[in-house]
Design an enzyme around this catalytic site. Sequence first.
Site, short mmCIF file in Angstrom:
data_model
loop_
_atom_site.label_atom_id
_atom_site.label_comp_id
_atom_site.label_asym_id
_atom_site.label_seq_id
_atom_site.Cartn_x
_atom_site.Cartn_y
_atom_site.Cartn_z
N GLU A 257 67.12 49.84 49.18
CA GLU A 257 68.42 50.10 48.54
C GLU A 257 68.35 49.41 47.20
O GLU A 257 68.35 48.18 47.14
CB GLU A 257 69.56 49.48 49.36
N CYS A 296 76.42 47.30 43.91
CA CYS A 296 75.40 48.33 43.71
C CYS A 296 76.03 49.70 43.60
O CYS A 296 75.44 50.61 43.05
CB CYS A 296 74.41 48.29 44.87
P1 NAP Z 1 65.80 41.21 43.08
O1 NAP Z 1 65.32 40.24 42.10
O2 NAP Z 1 65.01 42.40 43.32
O3 NAP Z 1 66.04 40.39 44.43
C1 NAP Z 1 66.42 41.02 45.60
C2 NAP Z 1 65.88 40.27 46.81
O4 NAP Z 1 64.45 40.31 46.78
C3 NAP Z 1 66.22 38.79 46.80
O5 NAP Z 1 66.42 38.36 48.12
C4 NAP Z 1 64.98 38.15 46.22
O6 NAP Z 1 64.83 36.81 46.59
C5 NAP Z 1 63.93 39.01 46.87
N1 NAP Z 1 62.65 38.97 46.22
C6 NAP Z 1 62.37 38.96 44.90
N2 NAP Z 1 61.03 38.94 44.72
C7 NAP Z 1 60.47 38.92 45.93
C8 NAP Z 1 59.13 38.89 46.42
N3 NAP Z 1 58.11 38.87 45.59
N4 NAP Z 1 58.91 38.88 47.74
C9 NAP Z 1 59.93 38.89 48.61
N5 NAP Z 1 61.23 38.93 48.21
C10 NAP Z 1 61.49 38.94 46.90
O7 NAP Z 1 67.23 41.72 42.73
P2 NAP Z 1 68.37 40.97 41.97
O8 NAP Z 1 68.17 41.18 40.54
O9 NAP Z 1 68.53 39.61 42.50
O10 NAP Z 1 69.58 41.82 42.49
C11 NAP Z 1 70.28 42.70 41.70
C12 NAP Z 1 69.83 44.10 41.91
O11 NAP Z 1 70.05 44.47 43.26
C13 NAP Z 1 70.61 45.06 41.07
O12 NAP Z 1 69.73 45.88 40.40
C14 NAP Z 1 71.42 45.87 42.07
O13 NAP Z 1 71.64 47.20 41.71
C15 NAP Z 1 70.62 45.78 43.30
N6 NAP Z 1 71.45 45.89 44.48
C16 NAP Z 1 71.36 46.99 45.22
C17 NAP Z 1 72.16 47.13 46.32
C18 NAP Z 1 72.08 48.34 47.19
O14 NAP Z 1 72.69 48.36 48.26
N7 NAP Z 1 71.36 49.33 46.80
C19 NAP Z 1 73.05 46.12 46.67
C20 NAP Z 1 73.12 45.02 45.88
C21 NAP Z 1 72.30 44.89 44.76
P3 NAP Z 1 65.12 35.62 45.55
O15 NAP Z 1 66.55 35.69 45.24
O16 NAP Z 1 64.74 34.42 46.32
O17 NAP Z 1 64.25 35.89 44.38
#
Ligand code: NAP
Length: 684
Positions: A257, A296
């Site tokens: 997602e 999101c």
């Molecule tokens: P992100 O950097 O991709 O992080 C999302 C999750 O992935 C976090 O728990 C993060 O942990 C983890 N993560 C990052 N790198 C990782 C790795 N190498 N291995 C394992 N896990 C890893 O996203 P974000 O920038 O924090 O979140 C915002 C984005 O999420 C926005 O683009 C938004 O659109 C999207 N979003 C989508 C939805 C949906 O339902 N589609 C809902 C909410 C948000 P850490 O925090 O510890 O790095």
Amino acid sequence: MKNKLGNLVRDQWVDGDGDGKLLCSAVTGDPVASISSNGLDFGDIHNYARTVGGTNLRKLTFHERGDMLKALAQYLMEHKKEFYELSTQTGATRADSWVDIDGGISTLFVFSSKGRREMPNDHVYLDGPPERISKNGTFTAQHIFTSKLGAAIHINAFNFPCWGMLEKLAPTLLAGVPAIVKPASSTAYLTELMVRRINASGLLPDGALQLICGGVGDLFDHLDCQDTVAFTGSKKTAEFLQQHPRVISQSVAFTAETDSLNSSILGPDAVPGTPEFELFIREVTREMTSKAGQKCTAIRRIIAPAASAGDVVEALSSALGKIRIGNPAGKDIDMGALASQGQRDEVRDRVLELSKEADLVYGGSSDFDVIDADATRGAFFMPTLLHCQKPLTSRAVHSVEAFGPVSTVLPYGSIDEAIELSRLGEGSLAGSIVTNDDDVARQLVLGTAAYHGRMLVLNRHCAAESTGHGSPLPHLVHGGPGRAGGGEEMGGVRGVLHYMQRTAIQGAPQTLTTIGRRWIKGADQIDPGVHPFRKTFEQLKIGDTLVTRERKVTLEDIQHFADFTGDTFYAHTDEEAAAKNPFFEGRVAHGYLIVSFAAGLFVDPDFGPVLANYGVDDLRFAKPVNYGDTLKVRLACKQKTLRAATGYGEVRWDAEVTNQDDEVVAQYDVLTMVATDEQWASVN
Ligand code: NAP
């Protein structure tokens, strides 16, 4: 740091090595907690989930797991005050926290209810009816779902620390699969608190839930085809994780997602002064500002008729001007802070990118007066509106996601143009259309649905009860194609099945009946010894069969039924007209007369354990019944579902009505409620 977040490993709270990374309040910038998962044995966590958690959960039936979710939801409800208090530190207002906390808990309730009502009190879920694959029916097939034998790895985003966990956890546990939850670091303190309470409740079996606060180390190196990864976050991280060698080589199920440039389209009929125009402005304002735009599903692209675009900009700017921004703990605050200062800086950069293609018409600043907080320390950002004059040839407005209170107005000239603009988002979680013209709604839905996971069509008729553009519901699918990640979550039982394996089972009808605990035509027909309606729920066996005496249908019966019910349709009352109908040779019996006669043939009239008939399913009239035909019924006990602690169970009967030539004339399931031994003994 005093508050170092724990990791829940093997049902024990374990600290990660080192001081950990500092997590700061979104409102004051002060440290709230530190986080570390360093030094954890991720292979052991994975193994414990599979061997202990999975084994424990799979012993429970879907109904028992549903009961467990309900008890958990009730328990969390009792503790929600402390979740609300801590939630403020994430920048969330009371209304934002309600979506996260109450919304998350209500997801548990919905899945509990779905599990108990729509799934059997069993371990196997049957996927549709049997498939007919042989001429004589001695070889048949049934699709079934069974629990995967691995673990579910849940990687969640920072914006909904409670809901984000619970919306994945509920279907996972209902499927009989243990979860390893990894919350996003910046708001993990709230997830950790909730997991502490879940753990303290003692309601989940050992190993059903483990929590990793921090990185996931080498966890992915241990995954295989029985595991599932459910990821929420950025497209970039999803792509990185999807390319993990184990995910590829073991075909690990991966649900993503990700980002979305969700759009809302204002219909051409919804000009200023109409209720739909007002609804549109209200909806867009709410979507831009609730959770400070960190949803999101939030509306990022406002697609409006060119003739009304100026009015939309004016009305939105005025509405955004009334939003009270500040310390989210305050009662009158409409919008709090972003989740972290890093997030705020990121949004500011994205707005700069967008403003190369679009005019900034409102907001755009992180340096402004906020109520009861210091804007230089908290992660505050003004609601920001842009207006793009040439949206069809612009790219950034369709691809740059500012994950904050930011949206861009995109004018369109025709319905086709509106469709094209919506599609330029290349896949969205949610879309909305605000119009009171249902033909326009159909045109827009058919033109854009393939790019969306969920769509809301809003007008004056449904507005009062509408749940809004941005609210995913546990009953409905959440996910979307393309940029949105290509995944799908929730959607009721659909979401449970993501954690289960579908298998086509081929074999003899009796074998498949035994496996699926649902009687299939061609399986054994057991002589129950007495009329099956004299048996209690426990005494009844799947396959207990009654074959009734025969009854002849006369012309007088048909006429009487027509007069008595008022159903004087010509096929039953006019010989000549009926014969002109391509399906009949003359007057035929009413379908409901056949069903009524069938009941007259199969019921046992005396007081007995069968308490009520609550409906029929899948009723089909296969062949006309002419007067002079003779009917009989074969009634087989098809499926039993115990309703725990109610004193009864539901029994589904396979009813087949045949004529004198043994041709099937009607086929259906009769649904009854049958008393348990205990209940029956208490009334007898
Ligand atoms: P992100 O950097 O991709 O992080 C999302 C999750 O992935 C976090 O728990 C993060 O942990 C983890 N993560 C990052 N790198 C990782 C790795 N190498 N291995 C394992 N896990 C890893 O996203 P974000 O920038 O924090 O979140 C915002 C984005 O999420 C926005 O683009 C938004 O659109 C999207 N979003 C989508 C939805 C949906 O339902 N589609 C809902 C909410 C948000 P850490 O925090 O510890 O790095």
